[in-house]
Design a protein around this motif. Structure first.
Motif, PDB file in Angstrom:
ATOM      1  N   THR A  99      -9.020  23.346 -10.106  1.00 37.49           N
ATOM      2  CA  THR A  99      -7.809  23.392 -10.935  1.00 37.49           C
ATOM      3  C   THR A  99      -7.348  22.011 -11.389  1.00 37.49           C
ATOM      4  O   THR A  99      -6.433  21.910 -12.200  1.00 37.49           O
ATOM      5  CB  THR A  99      -6.639  24.068 -10.185  1.00 37.49           C
ATOM      6  OG1 THR A  99      -6.340  23.319  -9.014  1.00 37.49           O
ATOM      7  CG2 THR A  99      -6.972  25.506  -9.832  1.00 37.49           C
ATOM      8  N   ILE A 100      -7.983  20.955 -10.920  1.00 42.09           N
ATOM      9  CA  ILE A 100      -7.500  19.609 -11.233  1.00 42.09           C
ATOM     10  C   ILE A 100      -7.603  19.298 -12.724  1.00 42.09           C
ATOM     11  O   ILE A 100      -6.708  18.678 -13.295  1.00 42.09           O
ATOM     12  CB  ILE A 100      -8.216  18.533 -10.374  1.00 42.09           C
ATOM     13  CG1 ILE A 100      -7.481  17.199 -10.468  1.00 42.09           C
ATOM     14  CG2 ILE A 100      -9.668  18.375 -10.770  1.00 42.09           C
ATOM     15  CD1 ILE A 100      -6.164  17.171  -9.779  1.00 42.09           C
ATOM     16  N   ASN A 101      -8.681  19.720 -13.387  1.00 39.65           N
ATOM     17  CA  ASN A 101      -8.817  19.422 -14.812  1.00 39.65           C
ATOM     18  C   ASN A 101      -7.788  20.168 -15.653  1.00 39.65           C
ATOM     19  O   ASN A 101      -7.373  19.683 -16.702  1.00 39.65           O
ATOM     20  CB  ASN A 101     -10.230  19.701 -15.291  1.00 39.65           C
ATOM     21  CG  ASN A 101     -11.201  18.629 -14.852  1.00 39.65           C
ATOM     22  OD1 ASN A 101     -10.811  17.619 -14.275  1.00 39.65           O
ATOM     23  ND2 ASN A 101     -12.476  18.844 -15.103  1.00 39.65           N
ATOM     24  N   GLN A 102      -7.369  21.335 -15.205  1.00 35.87           N
ATOM     25  CA  GLN A 102      -6.296  22.040 -15.901  1.00 35.87           C
ATOM     26  C   GLN A 102      -5.026  21.202 -15.867  1.00 35.87           C
ATOM     27  O   GLN A 102      -4.348  21.039 -16.879  1.00 35.87           O
ATOM     28  CB  GLN A 102      -6.046  23.411 -15.262  1.00 35.87           C
ATOM     29  CG  GLN A 102      -7.224  24.338 -15.390  1.00 35.87           C
ATOM     30  CD  GLN A 102      -7.191  25.433 -14.361  1.00 35.87           C
ATOM     31  OE1 GLN A 102      -6.812  25.222 -13.212  1.00 35.87           O
ATOM     32  NE2 GLN A 102      -7.603  26.619 -14.767  1.00 35.87           N
TER      33      GLN A 102
ATOM     34  N   THR B 220       6.911  21.903 -19.029  1.00 33.74           N
ATOM     35  CA  THR B 220       6.591  22.423 -17.704  1.00 33.74           C
ATOM     36  C   THR B 220       5.586  23.542 -17.932  1.00 33.74           C
ATOM     37  O   THR B 220       5.578  24.175 -18.997  1.00 33.74           O
ATOM     38  CB  THR B 220       7.824  22.968 -16.969  1.00 33.74           C
ATOM     39  OG1 THR B 220       8.416  24.007 -17.743  1.00 33.74           O
ATOM     40  CG2 THR B 220       8.842  21.876 -16.715  1.00 33.74           C
ATOM     41  N   TYR B 221       4.729  23.769 -16.958  1.00 39.69           N
ATOM     42  CA  TYR B 221       3.724  24.815 -17.120  1.00 39.69           C
ATOM     43  C   TYR B 221       3.576  25.618 -15.837  1.00 39.69           C
ATOM     44  O   TYR B 221       3.803  25.117 -14.738  1.00 39.69           O
ATOM     45  CB  TYR B 221       2.378  24.241 -17.556  1.00 39.69           C
ATOM     46  CG  TYR B 221       1.836  23.140 -16.684  1.00 39.69           C
ATOM     47  CD1 TYR B 221       1.075  23.425 -15.555  1.00 39.69           C
ATOM     48  CD2 TYR B 221       2.076  21.809 -16.981  1.00 39.69           C
ATOM     49  CE1 TYR B 221       0.568  22.421 -14.759  1.00 39.69           C
ATOM     50  CE2 TYR B 221       1.573  20.789 -16.187  1.00 39.69           C
ATOM     51  CZ  TYR B 221       0.819  21.104 -15.077  1.00 39.69           C
ATOM     52  OH  TYR B 221       0.324  20.106 -14.286  1.00 39.69           O
ATOM     53  N   THR B 222       3.219  26.877 -16.018  1.00 43.45           N
ATOM     54  CA  THR B 222       3.038  27.800 -14.918  1.00 43.45           C
ATOM     55  C   THR B 222       1.799  28.636 -15.194  1.00 43.45           C
ATOM     56  O   THR B 222       1.633  29.149 -16.306  1.00 43.45           O
ATOM     57  CB  THR B 222       4.243  28.761 -14.794  1.00 43.45           C
ATOM     58  OG1 THR B 222       5.443  27.993 -14.709  1.00 43.45           O
ATOM     59  CG2 THR B 222       4.117  29.667 -13.595  1.00 43.45           C
ATOM     60  N   LYS B 223       0.949  28.774 -14.185  1.00 48.13           N
ATOM     61  CA  LYS B 223      -0.203  29.666 -14.328  1.00 48.13           C
ATOM     62  C   LYS B 223       0.297  31.094 -14.184  1.00 48.13           C
ATOM     63  O   LYS B 223       0.955  31.433 -13.204  1.00 48.13           O
ATOM     64  CB  LYS B 223      -1.267  29.363 -13.285  1.00 48.13           C
ATOM     65  CG  LYS B 223      -2.495  30.233 -13.445  1.00 48.13           C
ATOM     66  CD  LYS B 223      -3.579  29.845 -12.465  1.00 48.13           C
ATOM     67  CE  LYS B 223      -4.762  30.768 -12.614  1.00 48.13           C
ATOM     68  NZ  LYS B 223      -5.819  30.427 -11.661  1.00 48.13           N
ATOM     69  N   LEU B 224      -0.011  31.925 -15.192  1.00 41.23           N
ATOM     70  CA  LEU B 224       0.439  33.315 -15.168  1.00 41.23           C
ATOM     71  C   LEU B 224      -0.582  34.246 -14.527  1.00 41.23           C
ATOM     72  O   LEU B 224      -0.223  35.119 -13.742  1.00 41.23           O
ATOM     73  CB  LEU B 224       0.722  33.799 -16.593  1.00 41.23           C
ATOM     74  CG  LEU B 224       1.826  33.084 -17.352  1.00 41.23           C
ATOM     75  CD1 LEU B 224       1.957  33.663 -18.758  1.00 41.23           C
ATOM     76  CD2 LEU B 224       3.142  33.184 -16.609  1.00 41.23           C
ATOM     77  N   GLU B 225      -1.858  34.088 -14.915  1.00 41.56           N
ATOM     78  CA  GLU B 225      -2.875  35.020 -14.449  1.00 41.56           C
ATOM     79  C   GLU B 225      -4.266  34.529 -14.814  1.00 41.56           C
ATOM     80  O   GLU B 225      -4.421  33.539 -15.541  1.00 41.56           O
ATOM     81  CB  GLU B 225      -2.666  36.391 -15.096  1.00 41.56           C
ATOM     82  CG  GLU B 225      -2.833  36.365 -16.627  1.00 41.56           C
ATOM     83  CD  GLU B 225      -2.659  37.721 -17.268  1.00 41.56           C
ATOM     84  OE1 GLU B 225      -2.863  38.745 -16.592  1.00 41.56           O
ATOM     85  OE2 GLU B 225      -2.333  37.751 -18.456  1.00 41.56           O
TER      86      GLU B 225
ATOM     87  N   LEU C 138      -3.052  19.626 -19.069  1.00 34.30           N
ATOM     88  CA  LEU C 138      -1.659  19.987 -19.345  1.00 34.30           C
ATOM     89  C   LEU C 138      -0.716  18.797 -19.179  1.00 34.30           C
ATOM     90  O   LEU C 138       0.280  18.689 -19.895  1.00 34.30           O
ATOM     91  CB  LEU C 138      -1.238  21.158 -18.451  1.00 34.30           C
ATOM     92  CG  LEU C 138      -1.988  22.470 -18.732  1.00 34.30           C
ATOM     93  CD1 LEU C 138      -1.745  23.483 -17.622  1.00 34.30           C
ATOM     94  CD2 LEU C 138      -1.630  23.030 -20.086  1.00 34.30           C
ATOM     95  N   ASN C 139      -1.034  17.888 -18.266  1.00 33.18           N
ATOM     96  CA  ASN C 139      -0.211  16.686 -18.077  1.00 33.18           C
ATOM     97  C   ASN C 139      -0.269  15.754 -19.284  1.00 33.18           C
ATOM     98  O   ASN C 139       0.587  14.888 -19.434  1.00 33.18           O
ATOM     99  CB  ASN C 139      -0.643  15.915 -16.829  1.00 33.18           C
ATOM    100  CG  ASN C 139      -0.215  16.591 -15.550  1.00 33.18           C
ATOM    101  OD1 ASN C 139       0.634  17.481 -15.547  1.00 33.18           O
ATOM    102  ND2 ASN C 139      -0.819  16.192 -14.447  1.00 33.18           N
ATOM    103  N   ALA C 140      -1.262  15.902 -20.128  1.00 32.57           N
ATOM    104  CA  ALA C 140      -1.391  15.057 -21.320  1.00 32.57           C
ATOM    105  C   ALA C 140      -0.550  15.570 -22.487  1.00 32.57           C
ATOM    106  O   ALA C 140      -0.343  14.855 -23.464  1.00 32.57           O
ATOM    107  CB  ALA C 140      -2.856  14.976 -21.748  1.00 32.57           C
ATOM    108  N   LEU C 141      -0.041  16.791 -22.392  1.00 31.46           N
ATOM    109  CA  LEU C 141       0.651  17.430 -23.512  1.00 31.46           C
ATOM    110  C   LEU C 141       2.158  17.251 -23.467  1.00 31.46           C
ATOM    111  O   LEU C 141       2.746  17.026 -22.413  1.00 31.46           O
ATOM    112  CB  LEU C 141       0.331  18.926 -23.539  1.00 31.46           C
ATOM    113  CG  LEU C 141      -1.129  19.316 -23.676  1.00 31.46           C
ATOM    114  CD1 LEU C 141      -1.265  20.833 -23.648  1.00 31.46           C
ATOM    115  CD2 LEU C 141      -1.755  18.733 -24.926  1.00 31.46           C
TER     116      LEU C 141
END
Length: 149
Positions: A71-74, A90-95, A78-81
């Motif tokens: 999951t680190i590359n995700q 802020t981001y949340t994994k949904l599914e 996302l940290n670049a956006l």
């Protein structure tokens, strides 16, 4: 345990049927390996394709191989956006969704990860599809921007 049994059954179905083709359209095995700085990928390209990241057939292919943390590359991506005007997101994994065959998984199949992005003043959350099994050029999806480092 209840969720694992259907997951395994689905994977067996997918891998046992050799005729299933991947619906992912934007795989590029020659894409450059991204560089990490300040806990985020350095991204220089902006997508012009409105489907990039927003459509399950055109996910953001971040390919995690080479690290033990899948999951680190995700997080680096996302940290670049940022939001469209540079807003902090802020981001949340949904599914996980959308199984597809891949040679880059020991099981022969992969799933896309679905993330929700939010920022202050936003009318509706943004949903992005990320693929850790395939590789592609990393770009900023339409409607988003790069975080100022």
């Amino acid at each position: 345990m209840k969720k694992i049994i259907p997951f395994i059954a689905l994977l067996l179905i997918i891998t046992s049927c050799g005729s299933i083709k991947s619906s992912i359209k934007n795989v590029d095995n020659n894409a450059p390996v991204p560089v990490v700085k300040n806990n985020a990928f350095i991204i220089t390209a902006y997508s012009k394709d409105k489907k990039y990241g927003y459509n399950k057939d055109y996910p953001i292919n971040i390919f995690y191989r080479g690290t033990k943390n899948d999951t680190i590359n995700q997080k680096y991506f996302l940290n670049a956006l940022a939001g469209p005007k540079g807003e902090k997101i802020t981001y949340t994994k949904l599914e996980n969704c959308c199984p597809f065959p891949t040679k880059n998984s020991e099981m022969g199949a992969g799933f896309l990860d679905v993330y929700e992005l939010k920022w202050e003043g936003q009318k509706a959350p943004v949903i992005l599809y990320l693929n850790i099994y395939e590789r592609g050029q990393l770009m900023v999806p339409v409607g988003l921007s790069l975080k100022k480092l």
